[in-house]
Design a protein around this motif. Structure first.
Motif, PDB file in Angstrom:
ATOM      1  N   GLY A 143      41.568   1.470 -11.172  1.00 42.04           N
ATOM      2  CA  GLY A 143      42.609   1.513 -12.214  1.00 42.04           C
ATOM      3  C   GLY A 143      42.827   2.945 -13.009  1.00 42.04           C
ATOM      4  N   ILE A 144      41.552   3.685 -13.455  1.00 40.26           N
ATOM      5  CA  ILE A 144      41.836   4.936 -13.976  1.00 40.26           C
ATOM      6  C   ILE A 144      42.308   6.043 -13.008  1.00 40.26           C
ATOM      7  CG2 ILE A 144      40.317   6.705 -14.889  1.00 40.26           C
ATOM      8  CD1 ILE A 144      38.499   4.467 -16.023  1.00 40.26           C
ATOM      9  N   ALA A 145      41.957   5.939 -11.820  1.00 40.63           N
ATOM     10  CA  ALA A 145      42.302   6.796 -10.738  1.00 40.63           C
ATOM     11  C   ALA A 145      43.541   6.693 -10.533  1.00 40.63           C
ATOM     12  CB  ALA A 145      41.462   6.629  -9.559  1.00 40.63           C
ATOM     13  N   THR A 146      44.205   5.613 -10.433  1.00 35.43           N
ATOM     14  CA  THR A 146      45.531   5.259 -10.049  1.00 35.43           C
ATOM     15  C   THR A 146      46.490   5.728 -11.345  1.00 35.43           C
ATOM     16  OG1 THR A 146      44.876   3.264  -9.005  1.00 35.43           O
ATOM     17  CG2 THR A 146      47.333   3.470  -9.453  1.00 35.43           C
ATOM     18  N   PHE A 147      45.928   5.845 -12.714  1.00 35.37           N
ATOM     19  CA  PHE A 147      46.537   6.217 -13.921  1.00 35.37           C
ATOM     20  C   PHE A 147      46.565   7.744 -13.780  1.00 35.37           C
ATOM     21  CE2 PHE A 147      45.506   8.319 -17.677  1.00 35.37           C
ATOM     22  CZ  PHE A 147      46.722   8.117 -18.309  1.00 35.37           C
ATOM     23  N   LEU A 148      45.619   8.349 -13.116  1.00 33.76           N
ATOM     24  CA  LEU A 148      45.685   9.992 -13.065  1.00 33.76           C
ATOM     25  C   LEU A 148      46.800  10.559 -12.126  1.00 33.76           C
ATOM     26  CD1 LEU A 148      41.898  10.739 -13.039  1.00 33.76           C
ATOM     27  CD2 LEU A 148      43.412  11.349 -14.844  1.00 33.76           C
ATOM     28  N   CYS A 149      47.382   9.143 -11.346  1.00 37.89           N
ATOM     29  CA  CYS A 149      48.309   9.704 -10.335  1.00 37.89           C
ATOM     30  C   CYS A 149      49.830   9.504 -10.698  1.00 37.89           C
ATOM     31  CB  CYS A 149      48.403   9.106  -8.943  1.00 37.89           C
ATOM     32  SG  CYS A 149      46.730   9.492  -8.124  1.00 37.89           S
ATOM     33  N   SER A 150      49.750   8.987 -12.182  1.00 38.77           N
ATOM     34  CA  SER A 150      50.934   8.448 -13.013  1.00 38.77           C
ATOM     35  C   SER A 150      51.730   9.762 -13.640  1.00 38.77           C
ATOM     36  CB  SER A 150      50.708   7.387 -13.899  1.00 38.77           C
ATOM     37  OG  SER A 150      50.074   7.903 -14.829  1.00 38.77           O
ATOM     38  N   ASP A 151      53.136   9.293 -13.930  1.00 37.97           N
ATOM     39  CA  ASP A 151      53.751  10.665 -14.692  1.00 37.97           C
ATOM     40  C   ASP A 151      52.947  10.794 -15.764  1.00 37.97           C
ATOM     41  OD1 ASP A 151      55.529  10.856 -12.408  1.00 37.97           O
ATOM     42  OD2 ASP A 151      56.968   9.851 -13.521  1.00 37.97           O
ATOM     43  N   ALA A 152      52.630   9.651 -16.607  1.00 38.98           N
ATOM     44  CA  ALA A 152      51.871   9.731 -17.866  1.00 38.98           C
ATOM     45  C   ALA A 152      50.656  10.745 -17.859  1.00 38.98           C
ATOM     46  CB  ALA A 152      51.504   8.486 -18.221  1.00 38.98           C
ATOM     47  N   ALA A 153      50.020  10.894 -16.641  1.00 38.07           N
ATOM     48  CA  ALA A 153      49.059  11.499 -16.731  1.00 38.07           C
ATOM     49  C   ALA A 153      49.213  13.156 -16.350  1.00 38.07           C
ATOM     50  CB  ALA A 153      47.919  11.005 -15.694  1.00 38.07           C
ATOM     51  N   GLU A 154      50.452  13.717 -16.172  1.00 38.49           N
ATOM     52  CA  GLU A 154      50.869  14.958 -15.651  1.00 38.49           C
ATOM     53  C   GLU A 154      50.189  15.940 -16.460  1.00 38.49           C
ATOM     54  OE1 GLU A 154      55.019  15.075 -14.083  1.00 38.49           O
ATOM     55  OE2 GLU A 154      55.190  16.429 -15.527  1.00 38.49           O
ATOM     56  N   GLN A 155      50.197  15.820 -17.609  1.00 36.91           N
ATOM     57  CA  GLN A 155      49.379  16.990 -18.410  1.00 36.91           C
ATOM     58  C   GLN A 155      47.689  16.688 -18.512  1.00 36.91           C
ATOM     59  OE1 GLN A 155      50.736  19.956 -19.300  1.00 36.91           O
ATOM     60  NE2 GLN A 155      52.486  19.335 -17.780  1.00 36.91           N
ATOM     61  N   ILE A 156      47.247  15.583 -17.774  1.00 34.45           N
ATOM     62  CA  ILE A 156      45.973  15.547 -17.977  1.00 34.45           C
ATOM     63  C   ILE A 156      45.297  16.266 -16.936  1.00 34.45           C
ATOM     64  CG2 ILE A 156      44.059  13.714 -18.078  1.00 34.45           C
ATOM     65  CD1 ILE A 156      45.699  11.931 -18.949  1.00 34.45           C
ATOM     66  N   THR A 157      44.560  17.379 -17.239  1.00 37.86           N
ATOM     67  CA  THR A 157      43.783  17.999 -16.272  1.00 37.86           C
ATOM     68  C   THR A 157      42.748  18.890 -16.835  1.00 37.86           C
ATOM     69  OG1 THR A 157      44.269  19.441 -14.198  1.00 37.86           O
ATOM     70  CG2 THR A 157      45.155  20.431 -16.235  1.00 37.86           C
ATOM     71  N   GLY A 158      41.733  19.081 -15.834  1.00 42.44           N
ATOM     72  CA  GLY A 158      40.358  19.733 -16.370  1.00 42.44           C
ATOM     73  C   GLY A 158      39.670  19.031 -17.272  1.00 42.44           C
ATOM     74  N   THR A 159      39.691  17.594 -17.403  1.00 42.12           N
ATOM     75  CA  THR A 159      38.899  17.139 -18.093  1.00 42.12           C
ATOM     76  C   THR A 159      38.069  15.773 -17.597  1.00 42.12           C
ATOM     77  OG1 THR A 159      39.309  16.035 -20.576  1.00 42.12           O
ATOM     78  CG2 THR A 159      40.697  15.224 -18.715  1.00 42.12           C
ATOM     79  N   THR A 160      37.583  15.244 -18.405  1.00 46.17           N
ATOM     80  CA  THR A 160      36.752  13.976 -17.984  1.00 46.17           C
ATOM     81  C   THR A 160      37.024  12.885 -18.417  1.00 46.17           C
ATOM     82  OG1 THR A 160      34.983  14.424 -19.761  1.00 46.17           O
ATOM     83  CG2 THR A 160      34.567  15.521 -17.727  1.00 46.17           C
ATOM     84  N   ILE A 161      37.213  11.800 -17.728  1.00 38.50           N
ATOM     85  CA  ILE A 161      37.499  10.317 -18.391  1.00 38.50           C
ATOM     86  C   ILE A 161      36.560   9.416 -18.342  1.00 38.50           C
ATOM     87  CG2 ILE A 161      38.852   8.071 -18.521  1.00 38.50           C
ATOM     88  CD1 ILE A 161      41.326  10.013 -17.452  1.00 38.50           C
ATOM     89  N   SER A 162      35.535   9.257 -19.273  1.00 35.69           N
ATOM     90  CA  SER A 162      34.558   8.337 -19.403  1.00 35.69           C
ATOM     91  C   SER A 162      34.862   6.914 -19.290  1.00 35.69           C
ATOM     92  CB  SER A 162      33.744   8.503 -20.613  1.00 35.69           C
ATOM     93  OG  SER A 162      32.989   9.902 -20.467  1.00 35.69           O
ATOM     94  N   ALA A 163      34.099   5.745 -18.591  1.00 40.74           N
ATOM     95  CA  ALA A 163      34.451   4.470 -18.651  1.00 40.74           C
ATOM     96  C   ALA A 163      32.839   4.341 -18.559  1.00 40.74           C
ATOM     97  CB  ALA A 163      35.028   4.196 -17.432  1.00 40.74           C
ATOM     98  N   ASP A 164      32.205   4.140 -19.629  1.00 43.19           N
ATOM     99  CA  ASP A 164      30.801   3.898 -19.714  1.00 43.19           C
ATOM    100  C   ASP A 164      30.266   2.865 -20.783  1.00 43.19           C
ATOM    101  OD1 ASP A 164      30.986   5.472 -22.145  1.00 43.19           O
ATOM    102  OD2 ASP A 164      30.106   7.387 -21.353  1.00 43.19           O
ATOM    103  N   GLY A 165      31.292   2.152 -21.440  1.00 44.05           N
ATOM    104  CA  GLY A 165      30.832   1.158 -22.505  1.00 44.05           C
ATOM    105  C   GLY A 165      30.138   1.930 -23.709  1.00 44.05           C
TER     106      GLY A 165
END
Ligand code: NAD
Length: 257
Positions: free
Chosen positions: A230-252
């Motif tokens: 789901g996170i990978a798919t989100f990174l391909c959405s228009d909403a994620a267009e300006q998200i670059t060079g960062t980390t997205i943690s999913a680690d509880g």
């Protein structure tokens, strides 16, 4: 979300997170290239099953991600690569002074260098297509360390660094590059460790999960393969267009500590 017309190449995708991410992209309408180092009928069947389930084009391409030429050949054979997911990875656990050199070399090659080679080969295709997403499956170990995992932690920190550099080099283009940093994800690999850990510590499987495997994961719950997808798919959405060079943690909450 619609990824129809896009091609996603997912390295190391005949099991676990890679397979889940490939399925997530297919569900969003993308054509998918699956990969691993093996070349069995089961590998190819995974691709035909995804094609049948989601009505997209799929292929399985054998390529050993420890071999730089094979990494680049994978992208060449794919022909198109709008979305590149660098997921292939292995693990070995040992103290630094006992860590086998061949294991160190293999982990650095598969978990880190492969992402350099596939990205180098994919960027020209993304530029020609006028759109691209590089998604690196790093780990909580890309941000935090644990003992006995020198090669894995070094490789995953390296992947986070590589993601930042690729993001800066593509910042003025419609291409982004990010790293997803999951905590423990319930894959067959992790599943297999539960009974052994319980036996080793003389505790129940529930206790083995909470007290040993998820020791550092405050939620005491595994991340699911579908959540990473789901996170990978989100990174391909228009909403994620300006998200670059960062980390997205999913680690509880692991990396909040
Ligand atoms: P997995 O063993 O199910 O998947 C690893 C994949 O990489 C498999 O498809 C395997 O065939 C492939 N692979 C291994 N060596 C390869 C090679 N030389 N060439 C091509 N493919 C190769 O494990 P997973 O848990 O799904 O791990 C996938 C990625 O997620 C890895 O990079 C791992 O470090 C990362 N990760 C996993 C977890 C977790 O808890 N499971 C947590 C954080 C990050």
């Amino acid at each position: 979300m619609q990824l129809k017309g896009k091609t996603a190449v997912v390295t190391g995708s005949n099991s676990g997170i890679g397979l889940g991410v490939a399925r997530g992209f297919a569900a969003a309408g993308a054509d998918v290239v699956l990969n691993s180092f093996t070349d069995s009928p089961e590998d190819h069947r995974l691709a035909t099953d995804i094609a049948a389930e989601f009505g997209v084009n799929t292929r399985y391409i054998q390529a050993d991600m420890s071999d730089p030429d094979a990494c680049r050949a994978l992208i060449e054979k794919a022909g198109a690569c709008d979305i590149l997911v660098n997921n292939a990875g292995i693990q070995h656990v040992a103290p630094v002074d006992e860590f086998p050199v061949e294991k160190w070399n293999a982990i650095i090659a598969i978990n880190l260098s492969s992402a350099f080679h596939t990205t180098a080969a994919a960027l020209p295709l993304m530029r020609a297509a006028g759109w691209g997403r590089v998604i690196n499956i790093a780990s909580a170990h890309g941000l935090r360390a644990s003992p006995f995992k020198s090669a894995y932690v070094a490789a995953k920190h390296g992947v986070v660094g590589l993601s930042k550099v690729v993001a800066l080099e593509t910042a003025r283009e419609p291409i982004t590059c990010n790293a997803i940093c999951p905590g423990y994800v319930r894959t067959p690999l992790v599943d297999a460790q539960i009974p052994d850990t319980a036996k080793e510590y003389g505790i129940s499987e529930e206790e083995a999960i909470e007290k040993v495997i998820l020791l550092k994961q405050p939620s005491k719950e595994f991340v699911s393969v579908e959540q990473v997808a789901g996170i990978a798919t989100f990174l391909c959405s228009d909403a994620a267009e300006q998200i670059t060079g960062t980390t997205i943690s999913a680690d509880g909450g692991w990396s909040a500590q």
